[in-house]
Write a protein that holds these residues in place. Structure first.
Motif, PDB file in Angstrom:
ATOM      1  N   LEU A 109       0.677  -1.069   0.002  1.00 47.35           N
ATOM      2  CA  LEU A 109      -0.071   0.099   0.126  1.00 47.35           C
ATOM      3  C   LEU A 109       0.939   1.406  -0.069  1.00 47.35           C
ATOM      4  O   LEU A 109       0.638   2.196  -0.899  1.00 47.35           O
ATOM      5  CB  LEU A 109      -1.065  -0.054   1.056  1.00 47.35           C
ATOM      6  CG  LEU A 109      -1.809   1.201   1.264  1.00 47.35           C
ATOM      7  CD1 LEU A 109      -2.817   1.205   0.143  1.00 47.35           C
ATOM      8  CD2 LEU A 109      -2.650   1.329   2.613  1.00 47.35           C
ATOM      9  N   ALA A 110       1.737   1.324   0.937  1.00 43.29           N
ATOM     10  CA  ALA A 110       2.755   2.509   1.035  1.00 43.29           C
ATOM     11  C   ALA A 110       3.460   2.701  -0.001  1.00 43.29           C
ATOM     12  O   ALA A 110       3.419   3.951  -0.613  1.00 43.29           O
ATOM     13  CB  ALA A 110       3.321   2.626   2.361  1.00 43.29           C
ATOM     14  N   LYS A 113       1.252   4.079  -2.869  1.00 42.66           N
ATOM     15  CA  LYS A 113       0.475   5.353  -2.797  1.00 42.66           C
ATOM     16  C   LYS A 113       1.408   6.389  -2.263  1.00 42.66           C
ATOM     17  O   LYS A 113       1.106   7.469  -2.535  1.00 42.66           O
ATOM     18  CB  LYS A 113      -0.686   5.172  -1.518  1.00 42.66           C
ATOM     19  CG  LYS A 113      -1.799   4.064  -1.906  1.00 42.66           C
ATOM     20  CD  LYS A 113      -2.369   4.559  -3.149  1.00 42.66           C
ATOM     21  CE  LYS A 113      -3.324   3.375  -3.693  1.00 42.66           C
ATOM     22  NZ  LYS A 113      -4.123   3.567  -4.910  1.00 42.66           N
ATOM     23  N   VAL A 114       2.342   6.189  -1.730  1.00 41.73           N
ATOM     24  CA  VAL A 114       3.427   7.150  -1.012  1.00 41.73           C
ATOM     25  C   VAL A 114       4.291   7.392  -2.122  1.00 41.73           C
ATOM     26  O   VAL A 114       4.717   8.629  -2.415  1.00 41.73           O
ATOM     27  CB  VAL A 114       3.858   6.839   0.360  1.00 41.73           C
ATOM     28  CG1 VAL A 114       4.882   7.969   1.147  1.00 41.73           C
ATOM     29  CG2 VAL A 114       2.510   6.718   1.324  1.00 41.73           C
ATOM     30  N   ARG A 158       6.632  -4.934   6.343  1.00 37.63           N
ATOM     31  CA  ARG A 158       5.599  -3.644   6.026  1.00 37.63           C
ATOM     32  C   ARG A 158       6.734  -2.476   6.135  1.00 37.63           C
ATOM     33  O   ARG A 158       6.572  -1.416   5.317  1.00 37.63           O
ATOM     34  CB  ARG A 158       4.409  -3.418   6.803  1.00 37.63           C
ATOM     35  CG  ARG A 158       3.595  -2.327   6.285  1.00 37.63           C
ATOM     36  CD  ARG A 158       2.333  -2.145   6.979  1.00 37.63           C
ATOM     37  NE  ARG A 158       2.182  -2.033   8.410  1.00 37.63           N
ATOM     38  CZ  ARG A 158       1.342  -1.985   9.346  1.00 37.63           C
ATOM     39  NH1 ARG A 158      -0.005  -1.854   8.699  1.00 37.63           N
ATOM     40  NH2 ARG A 158       1.384  -1.903  10.465  1.00 37.63           N
TER      41      ARG A 158
ATOM     42  N   VAL B 203       3.645   4.635   7.936  1.00 37.29           N
ATOM     43  CA  VAL B 203       3.999   4.312   6.610  1.00 37.29           C
ATOM     44  C   VAL B 203       4.020   5.137   5.576  1.00 37.29           C
ATOM     45  O   VAL B 203       4.040   5.287   4.334  1.00 37.29           O
ATOM     46  CB  VAL B 203       3.359   3.062   6.151  1.00 37.29           C
ATOM     47  CG1 VAL B 203       3.634   1.702   6.768  1.00 37.29           C
ATOM     48  CG2 VAL B 203       1.895   3.331   5.773  1.00 37.29           C
ATOM     49  N   GLN B 209      -5.299  10.097   2.643  1.00 37.73           N
ATOM     50  CA  GLN B 209      -5.217   8.766   2.113  1.00 37.73           C
ATOM     51  C   GLN B 209      -5.605   7.788   3.236  1.00 37.73           C
ATOM     52  O   GLN B 209      -6.164   6.905   2.892  1.00 37.73           O
ATOM     53  CB  GLN B 209      -3.780   8.542   1.776  1.00 37.73           C
ATOM     54  CG  GLN B 209      -3.307   9.128   0.542  1.00 37.73           C
ATOM     55  CD  GLN B 209      -1.794   9.006   0.227  1.00 37.73           C
ATOM     56  OE1 GLN B 209      -1.091   9.225   1.046  1.00 37.73           O
ATOM     57  NE2 GLN B 209      -1.401   8.972  -1.292  1.00 37.73           N
TER      58      GLN B 209
END
Lengths: 250, 301
Positions: A109-110, A113-114, A158, B203, B209
């Motif tokens: 996810l990160a 998205k990041v 993660r 994170v 978000q």
């Protein structure tokens, strides 16, 4: 003030709660590249509060705090905090995996998205991290299907997914069944060997003796002493440290 | 033996229930006949003879009562669906405001919810109708008026013309229901453990978000049941349309009953039309709920 060699610089850091109780009392410390700092102390001594200020989960009142060369203000500049969080991983006592996402999605996810990485690339990286943690076969399961030790190893994977320069561990084995503790500590030993800088709040004496470069002992929001583990565990400088060790090592 | 005894009790219960209903209806029917009122729906096909202030379908006073009631039902559907959309959007925004880091937004959220929940809906509808919409002047002379204008004739957006009555009702119901939905959303968000917020922040996800990918999906199971109640309340509250003169099913039934004297049949139609409408809402939300639950069960062995 510039400390180019250190990845964490803390000078005179203080934080108090409204009742006047000092959570952090004039704390100064530094952590170098690739160093493993183990933080010990009785409960309520401010260990968790301290490492949570390192990625902006906790604010502070006064003092100087610099992580990876980025200065954090007491009020918490949102932009700097996010910059730090992209480069600092954190592992929690209660794992805090996202229960509605698969193991693979938890990890990717990160990065997607990041860091805006490609999905395929992020997945390949995630699978290699899971493989390092010895839990590759769980990639498509959901957190509730895994044991505590497995979940914590997913949490470590993660935290590594953003390729961090520093990892923070907040009592990573305290919520685990005793026979599950070692699989998590082994994964952390591996990371230390590979040169990952880590700040670890833990009560695991064996781990601290073996892996820590230095041990920081806290009580009532203050740093009592920072010593090399062989000194701390055999011949601690401070009376308060020796009393604590007597109680946890029978 | 125990099974057949169970069935026997069930059958006895069912027969008694049917008997009771039959007696009540028979009693009603016989009395209506005796008083020479009768129980009939023939009148539905007679011309209504009254005009409607608002109709999405072709309607004139020469159309039947049945058609007038159907037009009213469509009008009800129109106001309920549009208020449902607006109140949901408003509720989500205000609900998220209450969890914002910005003090001003949090304050706004708590004042809005506090204020709206203290004032009766009827008073609020009157306020929107008489003070707000009828308070606008009649001039549409500024040069934006062909795109968007608000006057005492209602709201104009391009070719869409909303009457004053519809606009007042839309604002009143949406603002009222939005306050309750905001609380449902806030409760749902609070049901997600704080560790999830810390995890998504750690994170590097932004607040927006994190709320979108982590918090909202986990709060849906706690939100949907409360949301269903609010939607059903909204549908029922829409009958207050009669106060601002909007021609919904209740307002039209009222006129029909007055003209025909068919109170029992009229109310039966009204009851059934709301039963039908609310069953649609209930089943739609139940479907959504099952979808969310099924998604959760997939994650647990």
């Amino acid at each position: 003030m510039t400390f180019m060699k250190n990845i964490i610089n803390v000078v005179n850091l203080s934080k108090s709660y409204s009742a006047g109780i000092k959570a952090l009392d004039d704390i100064s410390l530094d952590v170098g590249k690739g160093e493993v700092l183990v933080v010990m102390g009785p409960s309520g001594s401010g260990k968790s509060t301290l490492i949570r200020t390192f990625n902006g989960l906790e604010s502070f009142d006064t003092g100087y705090l610099e992580i990876l060369g980025i200065r954090l203000d007491p009020n918490g500049d949102e932009k700097n905090i996010r910059e730090i969080r992209k480069r600092v991983g954190m592992v929690f006592q209660q794992f805090n995996l996202f229960p509605h996402l698969s193991i693979l999605e938890n990890i990717t996810l990160a990065p997607i998205k990041v860091q805006k990485r490609q999905k395929i690339e992020a997945q390949e990286h995630a699978l290699s991290l899971l493989s390092n943690m010895g839990i590759l076969s769980h990639a498509n399961k959901y957190p509730s299907q895994l044991s505590g030790g497995e979940q914590q190893r997913v949490a470590i994977a993660r935290s590594l997914a953003l390729k961090p320069d520093l990892l923070l561990f907040d009592e990573p084995t305290s919520a685990l069944d005793p026979e599950r503790v070692n699989e998590v500590l082994d994964a952390m030993r591996d990371l230390a060997k590979k040169g990952m800088a880590m700040v670890v709040v833990t009560h695991e004496v064996g781990f601290a003796k073996e892996v820590a470069d230095r041990v920081l002992f806290m009580d009532a929001g203050r740093v009592i002493e920072i010593s090399k583990p062989n000194i701390f565990f055999q011949n601690a400088k401070e009376e308060r440290s020796r009393r604590f060790l007597n109680q946890i090592i029978k | 033996m125990r099974i057949s005894k169970g069935i026997f009790v069930q059958i006895t219960l069912a027969i008694s229930l049917f008997l009771l209903i039959f007696i009540l209806f028979n009693n009603l029917y016989v009395n209506l006949i005796n008083k020479q009122i009768g129980f009939t729906f023939n009148w539905l096909l007679r011309p209504a003879g009254f005009a409607l202030s608002e109709s999405s379908l072709n309607y004139s006073p020469s159309n039947s009562y049945a058609w007038a009631l159907f037009v009213g039902w469509i009008n009800s559907l129109k106001i309920i669906l549009s208020s449902l959309i607006f109140s949901t959007l408003l509720g989500i925004i205000v609900g998220l405001f209450s969890k914002s880091k910005n003090k001003l937004l949090r304050k706004f959220s708590s004042i809005y919810v506090g204020l709206i929940r203290q004032i009766p809906l009827l008073v609020q509808l009157m306020f929107w109708y008489f003070v707000v919409f009828l308070g606008f002047n009649n001039s549409n002379n500024d040069h934006y008026s062909h795109f968007f204008s608000v006057s005492n004739k209602g709201i104009n957006i391009l070719n869409l013309n909303l009457t004053t009555e519809f606009s007042a009702l839309l604002f009143g119901l949406s603002v009222f229901t939005g306050a309750y939905i905001a609380e449902v959303i806030r409760g749902g968000i609070n049901s997600v453990p704080s560790g999830q917020w810390e995890a998504f922040k750690s994170v590097g996800l932004s607040e927006i978000q994190g709320v979108f990918y982590i918090i909202i999906p986990q709060s849906l199971p706690a939100i949907i049941p409360g949301l269903t109640s609010q939607y059903l309340n909204l549908a029922k509250n829409s009958t207050l349309a009669i106060a601002v003169g909007y021609a919904d099913i209740y307002a039209i039934s009222d006129t029909v009953i007055n003209q025909t004297g068919r109170a029992i049949e009229g109310f039966l139609i009204l009851l059934l039309s709301f039963l039908f409408l609310n069953l649609i809402i209930t089943y739609a939300m139940e479907f959504l709920n099952r979808f969310v639950i099924a998604n959760q069960n997939r994650r647990i062995r």
